[in-house]
Design a protein around this motif. Structure first.
Motif, mmCIF file in Angstrom:
data_model
loop_
_atom_site.group_PDB
_atom_site.id
_atom_site.type_symbol
_atom_site.label_atom_id
_atom_site.label_comp_id
_atom_site.label_asym_id
_atom_site.label_seq_id
_atom_site.Cartn_x
_atom_site.Cartn_y
_atom_site.Cartn_z
ATOM 1 N N SER A 2 75.912 90.935 104.267
ATOM 2 C CA SER A 2 75.998 91.991 103.273
ATOM 3 C C SER A 2 75.605 93.293 103.922
ATOM 4 C CB SER A 2 75.056 91.687 102.093
ATOM 5 O OG SER A 2 74.933 92.806 101.258
ATOM 6 N N SER A 3 76.034 94.400 103.314
ATOM 7 C CA SER A 3 75.624 95.703 103.809
ATOM 8 C C SER A 3 74.192 96.027 103.409
ATOM 9 C CB SER A 3 76.564 96.785 103.251
ATOM 10 O OG SER A 3 76.526 96.785 101.837
ATOM 11 N N LYS A 4 73.618 95.241 102.528
ATOM 12 C CA LYS A 4 72.251 95.470 102.080
ATOM 13 C C LYS A 4 71.295 95.330 103.256
ATOM 14 C CE LYS A 4 70.779 93.324 98.379
ATOM 15 N NZ LYS A 4 70.313 92.192 97.554
ATOM 16 N N GLU A 16 72.620 89.399 94.942
ATOM 17 C CA GLU A 16 74.063 89.216 95.145
ATOM 18 C C GLU A 16 74.399 87.734 95.171
ATOM 19 O OE1 GLU A 16 76.177 92.255 97.838
ATOM 20 O OE2 GLU A 16 74.185 92.095 98.722
ATOM 21 N N GLY A 17 75.651 87.430 94.872
ATOM 22 C CA GLY A 17 76.088 86.052 94.852
ATOM 23 C C GLY A 17 76.393 85.516 96.239
ATOM 24 N N TYR A 18 76.192 84.209 96.377
ATOM 25 C CA TYR A 18 76.479 83.469 97.604
ATOM 26 C C TYR A 18 77.082 82.147 97.129
ATOM 27 C CZ TYR A 18 75.296 80.987 102.041
ATOM 28 O OH TYR A 18 75.314 80.266 103.211
ATOM 29 N N LEU A 19 78.396 82.034 97.199
ATOM 30 C CA LEU A 19 79.073 80.865 96.654
ATOM 31 C C LEU A 19 79.161 79.745 97.681
ATOM 32 C CD1 LEU A 19 81.996 82.541 94.686
ATOM 33 C CD2 LEU A 19 79.686 81.969 93.900
ATOM 34 N N LEU A 161 63.509 89.328 106.890
ATOM 35 C CA LEU A 161 64.716 88.505 106.929
ATOM 36 C C LEU A 161 65.168 88.178 105.503
ATOM 37 C CD1 LEU A 161 66.174 87.425 109.489
ATOM 38 C CD2 LEU A 161 65.083 85.216 109.030
ATOM 39 N N PRO A 162 66.433 88.425 105.168
ATOM 40 C CA PRO A 162 66.910 88.131 103.811
ATOM 41 C C PRO A 162 66.760 86.664 103.450
ATOM 42 C CG PRO A 162 68.477 89.526 104.981
ATOM 43 C CD PRO A 162 67.472 89.069 105.995
ATOM 44 N N ASP A 190 67.170 87.650 97.484
ATOM 45 C CA ASP A 190 68.206 88.607 97.887
ATOM 46 C C ASP A 190 69.584 88.110 97.469
ATOM 47 O OD1 ASP A 190 66.740 90.658 99.538
ATOM 48 O OD2 ASP A 190 66.162 88.863 100.644
ATOM 49 N N PHE A 191 69.782 86.792 97.597
ATOM 50 C CA PHE A 191 71.075 86.174 97.298
ATOM 51 C C PHE A 191 70.848 84.891 96.520
ATOM 52 C CE2 PHE A 191 71.271 88.360 101.389
ATOM 53 C CZ PHE A 191 72.274 89.290 101.139
ATOM 54 N N LEU A 192 71.723 84.613 95.560
ATOM 55 C CA LEU A 192 71.654 83.397 94.758
ATOM 56 C C LEU A 192 72.857 82.523 95.081
ATOM 57 C CD1 LEU A 192 70.433 81.696 92.483
ATOM 58 C CD2 LEU A 192 71.712 83.109 90.840
#
Length: 223
Positions: A2-4, A16-19, A161-162, A190-192
Motif C-alpha cells: 500500500s502507499s500508506k 484497508e482490506g486484504y483479501l 512494520l505494518p 493496518d489491514f484486515l
C-alpha cells in the motif's frame, strides 16, 4: 502493499482490506467474485492461494488473476511459492514467519514479503529482522481474543512494520450482522484480511456481498 506509510501513533488511520482467496485450481470460476469485491472495497492486496497442481497450471492461474488485478490498484501476493513470484510478475509472497529468511533470499529486495505469525510476538519480531515487509496475526474468530487483540494493539502502537489482522469465521454468517470482533480488528490493524473460513473454505458472506463489509473500512479508532 500500500502507499500508506506506517508510523507510531497511527491508530487513527483507516484500515484497508486484504483479501484472501480460497485455494484455486483455475481462475475462471472465481474471477467475477474477485473483480466485484475489488470494485466495492478499498483493497490494498489480494493473497492468492493456489491448489496443489502442476507448475504450468499454477502459472496460468496466477496470470489470469493478474489480469483482474491490473484493473485495480492492489498488490497481488502469492500464498507461498516465492519462486513463482519472479516468474509471473506478482508483487510478492506471503509465507510462514519461520520461512521469511529463505523467501527473502529467493525474492531479493524487489518484491514484498509478508509473514504469518499466528499470535506470536517473538515470531513477528524475528520475521521483521529477517526481511518481512509486514506481519500478520491471527486468525481471529467471532469470539473475543483478549490476548491476540492486546498483541495487535501493542504492535501497531509500538512497531513501524505494518500489521495485518486475519479474520476467519468458524462458520458462515451470511444472514447475520457483522460480529463486534470484525469492527474491533478494523479499528486496530493496518489491514484486515478476509476471504476464508477457519477450515480454509470460501467465506461466502464476503465474496457474495462485499458491500456488507464496506462500513468496516471507514471506521477509525478515536485518538
Amino acid at each position: 502493499m500500500s502507499s500508506k506509510q506506517p508510523d507510531t501513533g497511527r491508530l487513527t488511520e483507516a484500515c484497508e482490506g486484504y483479501l484472501v482467496t480460497p485455494p484455486l485450481l483455475e481462475a475462471a470460476s472465481f474471477a467475477d467474485r474477485l473483480d466485484h469485491a475489488l470494485t466495492v472495497l478499498p483493497v490494498a492486496a489480494v493473497r492468492l492461494r493456489l491448489a496443489e497442481t502442476s507448475s504450468e497450471t499454477m502459472k496460468r492461474t496466477i496470470l489470469d488473476i493478474r489480469e483482474i488485478m491490473d484493473r485495480h490498484d492492489a498488490a497481488l501476493m502469492l500464498d507461498g511459492f516465492p519462486e513463482l513470484v519472479r516468474q509471473t510478475g506478482c508483487d510478492g509472497a506471503h509465507v510462514e514467519a519461520e520461512d521469511v529468511a529463505a523467501a527473502r533470499k529467493i525474492l531479493g529486495d524487489d518484491f514484498q514479503l509478508g509473514a504469518a505469525c499466528g499470535f506470536s510476538r517473538d515470531l513477528a519480531m524475528l520475521a521483521g529482522e529477517k526481511g518481512a515487509d509486514y506481519v500478520a496475526f491471527g486468525p481471529f474468530g467471532a469470539e473475543s481474543e483478549t490476548e491476540g487483540l492486546a498483541l495487535l494493539t501493542w504492535w501497531r502502537e509500538m512497531m513501524e512494520l505494518p500489521v495485518v489482522a486475519a479474520y476467519s469465521p468458524a462458520s458462515e454468517m451470511a444472514d447475520l450482522p457483522l460480529p463486534e470482533m470484525l469492527h474491533t480488528l478494523a479499528t486496530t490493524a493496518d489491514f484486515l484480511a478476509l476471504g476464508v473460513t477457519q477450515d480454509g473454505h470460501s467465506f461466502d458472506a464476503l465474496w457474495q456481498t462485499p458491500e456488507k463489509f464496506l462500513p468496516l473500512f471507514a471506521e477509525t479508532v478515536k485518538g
